[in-house]
Design an enzyme around this catalytic site. Structure first.
Site, PDB file in Angstrom:
ATOM      1  N   HIS A   1      -3.345  -5.152   0.109  1.00  0.00           N
ATOM      2  CA  HIS A   1      -3.088  -5.482   1.209  1.00  0.00           C
ATOM      3  C   HIS A   1      -2.591  -7.055   0.985  1.00  0.00           C
ATOM      4  CE1 HIS A   1      -2.617  -1.815   3.730  1.00  0.00           C
ATOM      5  NE2 HIS A   1      -3.382  -1.802   3.183  1.00  0.00           N
TER       6      HIS A   1
ATOM      7  N   GLU B   1      -1.538  -9.052   2.531  1.00  0.00           N
ATOM      8  CA  GLU B   1      -1.553 -10.281   4.673  1.00  0.00           C
ATOM      9  C   GLU B   1      -2.650 -10.395   4.198  1.00  0.00           C
ATOM     10  OE1 GLU B   1      -1.784  -5.552   5.198  1.00  0.00           O
ATOM     11  OE2 GLU B   1      -0.705  -6.879   3.579  1.00  0.00           O
TER      12      GLU B   1
ATOM     13  N   CYS C   1       0.426  -1.210  -0.086  1.00  0.00           N
ATOM     14  CA  CYS C   1       0.317   0.326  -0.329  1.00  0.00           C
ATOM     15  C   CYS C   1       0.977   1.057   0.011  1.00  0.00           C
ATOM     16  CB  CYS C   1      -0.938  -0.380   0.930  1.00  0.00           C
ATOM     17  SG  CYS C   1      -2.293   1.494   1.236  1.00  0.00           S
TER      18      CYS C   1
END
Length: 545
Positions: A515, A517, A379
Site C-alpha cells: 500500500h 498510499e 494490493c
C-alpha cells in the site's frame, strides 16, 4: 526529556475536524523546531479498526510497525515528519482487553476491577508511554463530549491534567459555531453548552477552536471568551477552507502556537511554513487536469480510500495537474462493461476484501491492458491484474484467487501459511485463524528489478512499503506467467514472494502487493503515484493530439 501534553476534545457535533486541527497544530510546532507526536484515543469497543467495515469506519491506516489504526493517523503522518506506530492509537476495546488479561493472571491480587482506577490508570499509562521522547504530544479524544463511551478517556485526561500540572498539560476544545441565515448571525450558544458539559466533567478548556463556515466576528469571540471563561486570544476561529493544507497558516496567524509555547515555557524559533506555502501554491496553480477512475467496492464512503485519494492529489501537485477522481462501483463495470470506463485518463484499482465486485475489477484491468490506458493496482488491484493476465494472455482458463474460488483449476493467488515478519520471526496462519491476526502487516523491504518502470520510479534497487493482506501470488505460476510476458518487478526481502508486477510493452501498467498510499505526503509525494499521474497526463495529451 520532559514531554508536554495537549489534549484535544470535540463538542456539539462529530466530524468537526479534530484530527486535522491536531495535525495542523503539530505541523506548526514542528516548523518551530519541536519534536512532536500525536495520539488518537478511540472510544469504540473494537480492539482495533482492522475488522471494521470500511463503509462505516473509513480506511484502516497501517503504520510502519504493522498496527491497524484509525484513518486520522494518516492525517498525522501527512502533516508531520514523525512516523506513527502502535503506541499512537488505542481503543476502549484494547484497554479492556489488556486489563482483563491482567485480572485473569492475578496481577491485581484479587482486587475488584473498576473503571476508576484500573481502566483510567491503564489509559494514562498508554498516554504517557506514547509521549515519551517527544517535546510535545498532542492527544486527540475520539467522539464528542457527552458521549457515554468517551467518559473513561475524559476522566483519564482530567486526572493527567492535575498530575502533570499547568506547565506540562493543556486542553484544546473544538466546537461548532453555526451561522443561521434567517437571523443573519453566528450562534455561540452550542459552544457555551459544550464547554459547560466539559467543565461538568472537571475539564476547563484553555483553548477553544471554533469551527464554522465563516470567520467568527470579534464581538462574538469576546462573547465566547466571557461565557466560557477562556482568554479572548485563546478563542480561535477556524473557518471552512478549500484546502486542509491552509489550516496551519490560519492557526498560526491567530497565534495558537505562541499560546502553546508560552504556556509550556518553550523557547523556540518562529514557525517556518515555507514548505506549506509551496504546497498551497502548487495546489492553486495547476497546468491542467486529468480524470482517474477509481474502481472499488466501498465508493459510497470516499473515506474508505482516504490515503489513496490524498496520494493522487499529492502526485497531482508534483505533476502540476489537478487530479479529478471518478469513483466507479466495480459491480457497475460488471453490468455495463467498457461503457463504465469511458473518458478516463487512467485506472486505479485499490485494495479490498471479499468476492463482491471482483470480476468488475478484473474487467477494469483488462480494459486498461488492451487500450494502453495507464493502470495502477494496489494490493487486490495487483492480484486482479495478475488474474486477468493469467486468463486472457497466459491461457490459464478460469484462473482465480482461492479467496474467491477455492475450486479454481489455476489458483494463481492463494493464502500462504508461513512468512517472516519485520523482526525476522516466523509467523504461521491458516484459514481458521482469527481475521484480526492473519495478515502480513507493516513495512517490509522489496527488491526491485533493474530496468523496470518500478525501479525507474523509485530510482533505487529497493524500497520499503507497508502491507495489509492475506493472499499472495502463487509462486507455482511465476515462470509460466513470465514466459507469457508478465514482468515480476519486485520481490520480498527473501525473494520468495511477489511484490510488484508490470507489463513491459505498455505505457504504464504497474501494480504492487503493498500500500504505497500510506507513505505519500503533500510535501514529498510518492514515486509510484507520481509516475502513474505523469503517465495519465501523457495519455491525455496523446488522445488530444
Amino acid at each position: 526529556m520532559t514531554t508536554r501534553y495537549i489534549f484535544v476534545t470535540g463538542g456539539v457535533v462529530s466530524s468537526l475536524g479534530k484530527g486535522i486541527a491536531a495535525a495542523s497544530l503539530a505541523a506548526i510546532l514542528e516548523a518551530r523546531g519541536l519534536n512532536v507526536t500525536i495520539m488518537k484515543l478511540d472510544p469504540y469497543i473494537n480492539v482495533d479498526p482492522g475488522t471494521m467495515s470500511p463503509t462505516q469506519h473509513g480506511e484502516v491506516f497501517v503504520t510502519e510497525d504493522g498496527a491497524e489504526t484509525d484513518l486520522d493517523l494518516g492525517h498525522y503522518e501527512r502533516f508531520i515528519r514523525t512516523k506513527m506506530n502502535r503506541r499512537n492509537n488505542f481503543t476502549t476495546g484494547r484497554i479492556y482487553e489488556e486489563v482483563l488479561r491482567k485480572e485473569r493472571r492475578g496481577d491485581y491480587l484479587g482486587a475488584t476491577i473498576q473503571v476508576i482506577p484500573h481502566i483510567t490508570n491503564a489509559i494514562k499509562a498508554k498516554v504517557l508511554e506514547g509521549g515519551e521522547g517527544h517535546d510535545v504530544a498532542i492527544v486527540e479524544i475520539g467522539g464528542t463530549v457527552g458521549d457515554i463511551e468517551s467518559l473513561p478517556f475524559l476522566e483519564s485526561i482530567r486526572q493527567l491534567g492535575v498530575e502533570l500540572g499547568r506547565d506540562r498539560s493543556m486542553f484544546m476544545h473544538l466546537t461548532l459555531v453555526p451561522f443561521l441565515g434567517a437571523a443573519g448571525e453566528v450562534k455561540t450558544k452550542p459552544t457555551q453548552h459544550s464547554v459547560k458539559e466539559l467543565r461538568s466533567i472537571g475539564i476547563a478548556p484553555d483553548i477553544l477552536v471554533c469551527r464554522g463556515d465563516r470567520a467568527i466576528p470579534a464581538n462574538e469571540r469576546a462573547k465566547i471568551s466571557l461565557f466560557c471563561n477562556v482568554e479572548e486570544r485563546a478563542v480561535i476561529s477556524l473557518k471552512d477552507v478549500d484546502s486542509i493544507y491552509k489550516i496551519p497558516a490560519l492557526l498560526t496567524s491567530q497565534g495558537l502556537d505562541d499560546l502553546v509555547c508560552k504556556r509550556f515555557h518553550l523557547e523556540c524559533k518562529e514557525a517556518d511554513l515555507s514548505e506549506w506555502e509551496n504546497v498551497i501554491y502548487q495546489e492553486a496553480n495547476p497546468n491542467g487536469e486529468i480524470t482517474i477512475g477509481m474502481v472499488g467496492k466501498y465508493i459510497e464512503l470516499p473515506d474508505a480510500y482516504k490515503s489513496v485519494n490524498e496520494a493522487l492529489k499529492h502526485a497531482g501537485l508534483k505533476n502540476r495537474v489537478t487530479v479529478n477522481i471518478k469513483y466507479i462501483d466495480s459491480q457497475s463495470v460488471e453490468a455495463k462493461g467498457d461503457e463504465a470506463l469511458a473518458g478516463l485518463d487512467g485506472i486505479l484499482v485499490p485494495g479490498g476484501f471479499g468476492e463482491r465486485g471482483v470480476e468488475g475489477k478484473i474487467l477494469a484491468a483488462k480494459y486498461a491492458r488492451e487500450n494502453e490506458l495507464p493502470y495502477f493496482g494496489i494490493c487486490l488491484g495487483m492480484q486482479v491484474a495478475l488474474i486477468e493476465f493469467a486468463r486472457n494472455v497466459a491461457g490459464l482458463t478460469d484462473a482465480h484467487s482461492t479467496e474467491f474460488n477455492k475450486q479454481t483449476p489455476h489458483p494463481v493467488v492463494g493464502l500462504i501459511t508461513e512468512w517472516i515478519d519485520e523482526e525476522g520471526n516466523i509467523e504461521q496462519r491458516d484459514e481458521a485463524s482469527d481475521l484480526g491476526g492473519t495478515m502480513r502487516l507493516g513495512a517490509q523491504l522489496c527488491h526491485l528489478k533493474a530496468g523496470t518502470k518500478a525501479a525507474e520510479a523509485y530510482g533505487s534497487e529497493s524500497c520499503i512499503e507497508r502491507h495489509r493482506h492475506r493472499y499472495e501470488v502463487n509462486n507455482h505460476y511465476v515462470k509460466q506467467l513470465e514466459k507469457a510476458g508478465l514482468v515480476f518487478s519486485g520481490l520480498s526481502s527473501d525473494r520468495k514472494l511477489v511484490e510488484m508486477i508490470e507489463l513491459p510493452n505498455h505505457p504504464w501498467f504497474v501494480a504492487g502487493q503493498f500500500h504505497p498510499e500510506f507513505t505519500s505526503t503533500p510535501r514529498d509525494g510518492h514515486p509510484l503515484f507520481e509516475g502513474f499521474v505523469a503517465a495519465a497526463r501523457a495519455h491525455q495529451k496523446r488522445s488530444l493530439s
